[in-house]
Write a protein that holds these residues in place. Structure first.
Motif, PDB file in Angstrom:
ATOM      1  N   ASN A  67      43.437  37.262  28.898  1.00  0.00           N
ATOM      2  CA  ASN A  67      42.773  36.364  29.859  1.00  0.00           C
ATOM      3  C   ASN A  67      42.823  35.179  29.604  1.00  0.00           C
ATOM      4  O   ASN A  67      43.106  34.178  30.335  1.00  0.00           O
ATOM      5  N   LEU A  71      44.603  32.279  32.020  1.00  0.00           N
ATOM      6  CA  LEU A  71      44.033  30.830  32.349  1.00  0.00           C
ATOM      7  C   LEU A  71      45.041  29.852  31.994  1.00  0.00           C
ATOM      8  O   LEU A  71      44.955  28.849  32.776  1.00  0.00           O
ATOM      9  N   TYR A 100      44.113  32.137  39.218  1.00  0.00           N
ATOM     10  CA  TYR A 100      42.893  31.934  38.805  1.00  0.00           C
ATOM     11  C   TYR A 100      42.129  33.307  39.440  1.00  0.00           C
ATOM     12  O   TYR A 100      41.413  33.887  38.866  1.00  0.00           O
ATOM     13  N   THR A 101      42.457  33.796  40.567  1.00  0.00           N
ATOM     14  CA  THR A 101      41.859  35.118  41.111  1.00  0.00           C
ATOM     15  C   THR A 101      41.936  36.290  40.198  1.00  0.00           C
ATOM     16  O   THR A 101      41.146  36.850  39.785  1.00  0.00           O
ATOM     17  N   PHE A 103      42.949  35.936  36.923  1.00  0.00           N
ATOM     18  CA  PHE A 103      42.262  35.780  35.929  1.00  0.00           C
ATOM     19  C   PHE A 103      40.723  36.358  35.900  1.00  0.00           C
ATOM     20  O   PHE A 103      40.146  36.796  35.139  1.00  0.00           O
ATOM     21  N   PHE A 104      40.019  36.095  37.143  1.00  0.00           N
ATOM     22  CA  PHE A 104      38.440  36.121  36.989  1.00  0.00           C
ATOM     23  C   PHE A 104      38.382  37.467  37.167  1.00  0.00           C
ATOM     24  O   PHE A 104      37.439  38.186  36.672  1.00  0.00           O
ATOM     25  N   GLY A 105      39.330  38.377  38.116  1.00  0.00           N
ATOM     26  CA  GLY A 105      38.935  39.696  38.180  1.00  0.00           C
ATOM     27  C   GLY A 105      39.468  40.527  36.888  1.00  0.00           C
ATOM     28  O   GLY A 105      38.770  41.224  36.358  1.00  0.00           O
ATOM     29  N   THR A 107      39.074  39.430  33.967  1.00  0.00           N
ATOM     30  CA  THR A 107      38.078  38.898  33.013  1.00  0.00           C
ATOM     31  C   THR A 107      36.851  40.121  33.261  1.00  0.00           C
ATOM     32  O   THR A 107      36.300  40.631  32.430  1.00  0.00           O
ATOM     33  N   ILE A 108      36.468  40.266  34.545  1.00  0.00           N
ATOM     34  CA  ILE A 108      35.391  40.915  34.799  1.00  0.00           C
ATOM     35  C   ILE A 108      35.476  42.594  34.357  1.00  0.00           C
ATOM     36  O   ILE A 108      34.831  43.150  34.035  1.00  0.00           O
ATOM     37  N   SER A 111      35.773  43.038  30.839  1.00  0.00           N
ATOM     38  CA  SER A 111      34.274  42.930  30.175  1.00  0.00           C
ATOM     39  C   SER A 111      33.596  44.421  30.321  1.00  0.00           C
ATOM     40  O   SER A 111      32.909  44.699  29.582  1.00  0.00           O
TER      41      SER A 111
END
Length: 301
Positions: A67, A71, A100-101, A103-105, A107-108, A111
């Motif tokens: 990730n 980023l 960015y989309t 990246f956030f997806g 990361t979630i 996690s």
């Protein structure tokens, strides 16, 4: 949790179940819990734990390194000339919002999966601890039986101490591995951050916005170097590993009756072994205390 059916292969989950655990403790004379059987269950759990830890490391690598790359690519897509030409349509849409989309997806998702692997790993570690307790009880029973035959309670305690030596070795090695991992991660931050900081600083000549990234990277390098120097993770790892190796050598020597235990009878050999291990552990505690002291105090001494 599901209970094990008669005739089926034993599952690790049965040892996590509290009802099953109480039954084993209350009726540990059951032939099902023979010492060799417990050893086999421990080997099975350790093998499963090895693969769980492997997947957990892969998940952490994805969560942090993967990730981080996404980023960095998203940030570069905003400030580099290459990104200016990366229009996916004539409407002028840029690549950065999609990065960015992702990246956030990512990361979630990483996690959630990493947390699930962590819970499964903890379950296996918990099962392994319970199996170790059962093994220790079986060893204590064998030692008490031998004491009843020999009529020497001190010898039975010394044998039990010898049987607990692998657990002591494992504890020191876990401590050494933990400190070594922290030290290696800090070194990665220091080395990688130093190279990145110089690169970003050079790029800031053309792109002023990257100056803040250079400040952040430089601060991270300074903090990592400070933590490494203050807490001395490398020295702590080396000290714990040295103690574990020394105790393991003594454990093997007393079993084979070599070295200082050559020619000694059983009572004298186990007594000398317990004394030597206690001396090694005391030396380890003293080294640990020295590492906990500030540098200026040690210089005054």
């Amino acid at each position: 949790m599901a209970r094990r059916k008669p005739g089926s292969n034993p599952q690790i989950s049965t040892l996590i179940d509290d009802d099953e655990w109480k039954r084993v403790i209350a009726d540990d004379q059951n032939p099902e819990w023979h010492y060799d059987y417990v050893q086999g269950r421990i080997a099975d759990v350790e093998e499963r734990l090895h693969y769980r830890l492997l997947w957990q490391r892969i998940g952490r690598l994805w969560l942090f390194a993967g990730n981080l790359i996404l980023l960095v690519l998203a940030i570069l897509a905003n400030f580099t000339p290459i990104a200016a030409a990366a229009n996916i349509s004539k409407s002028g849409m840029r690549l950065a919002p999609y990065l960015y989309t992702i990246f956030f997806g990512s990361t979630i998702l990483a996690s959630v999966l990493t947390y699930r692997q962590y819970k499964r790993t903890r379950e296996l570690q918990f099962a392994l601890k319970r199996l170790a307790l059962i093994r220790r009880r079986k060893l204590a029973e064998k030692a008490e039986t031998a004491a009843n035959v020999d009529g020497d309670p001190a010898l039975s305690h010394q044998k039990r101490y010898r049987d607990d030596a692998p657990d002591i070795i494992s504890q020191y090695r876990e401590e050494a591995n933990r400190n070594r991992r922290i030290h290696n991660r800090l070194q990665v931050v220091i080395i990688g951050g130093s190279v990145t900081a110089s690169t970003v600083t050079t790029a800031s000549v053309s792109y002023s916005v990257t100056r803040w990234y250079a400040v952040g990277v430089t601060a991270a390098v300074g903090l990592a170097a400070g933590f490494a120097g203050y807490f001395k993770f490398h020295e702590r790892s080396s000290s714990a590993q040295q103690t574990a190796d020394s105790i393991e050598r003594e454990y093997e020597a007393v079993e084979l009756r070599v070295g200082r235990y050559r020619g000694l009878n059983e009572k004298d050999a186990y007594s000398s072994f317990a004394e030597c291990v206690e001396k090694l552990r005391d030396e380890q505690n003293k080294r640990q205390q020295q590492l906990d002291q500030p540098s200026d105090i040690k210089r005054e001494e």
